[in-house]
Design an enzyme around this catalytic site. Structure first.
Site: not given
Ligand code: 5GP
Length: 120
Positions: A33, A93, A101, A106
């Site tokens: 992440d 999530n 987000e 994932h």
């Molecule tokens: P969500 O809130 O959708 O469950 O988690 C999305 C995750 O994706 C977050 O923990 C965020 O830090 C990660 N993330 C967002 N953009 C990127 C990116 O460009 N590269 C990586 N490796 N992680 C990302």
């Protein structure tokens, strides 16, 4: 709801944006992440275009589902955070109430230290 082909993980899967890769096979990609919430914070994504767990379970082939869930403990093993090495937490999530987000399924993997309270 339709899948947004321009979400950030779709771009990572297409190689348009770099990632710190941990593991890859025909069905999944795992990477660190970009904004780690714990000492180790990895993500596991299916290569197929699925918005969330509901979409995945409804529309993915059984092989994709099996390979995806097998990849989670496999990545934990690569990261040396399996149960014998202290253990880890995995979570997904889903939707706005779930705090999702990025609209590509994932699972998060947190480890390397005590993860703490389950929900804050
Ligand atoms: P969500 O809130 O959708 O469950 O988690 C999305 C995750 O994706 C977050 O923990 C965020 O830090 C990660 N993330 C967002 N953009 C990127 C990116 O460009 N590269 C990586 N490796 N992680 C990302």
């Amino acid at each position: 709801m339709t899948y947004d082909k321009n979400n950030i993980f779709a771009k990572i899967l297409r190689g348009e944006i770099p990632c710190k890769k941990i593991y890859e096979n025909d069905f999944v990609l795992s990477f660190h992440d970009v904004n780690p919430q714990r000492k180790i914070h990895a993500l596991v994504v299916p290569k197929g275009s699925y918005i969330d767990l509901d979409d995945f379970i409804k529309n993915a082939k059984e092989k994709e589902i099996v390979e995806f869930f097998k990849a989670i403990p496999h990545v934990a093993k690569i990261l040396k955070i399996s149960n014998i090495d202290g253990g880890y937490r995995t979570l997904a999530n889903i939707g706005s109430n779930g705090g999702q987000e990025v609209p590509h399924l994932h699972f998060h993997i947190f480890g390397g230290e005590k993860i703490g309270k389950m929900v804050s």
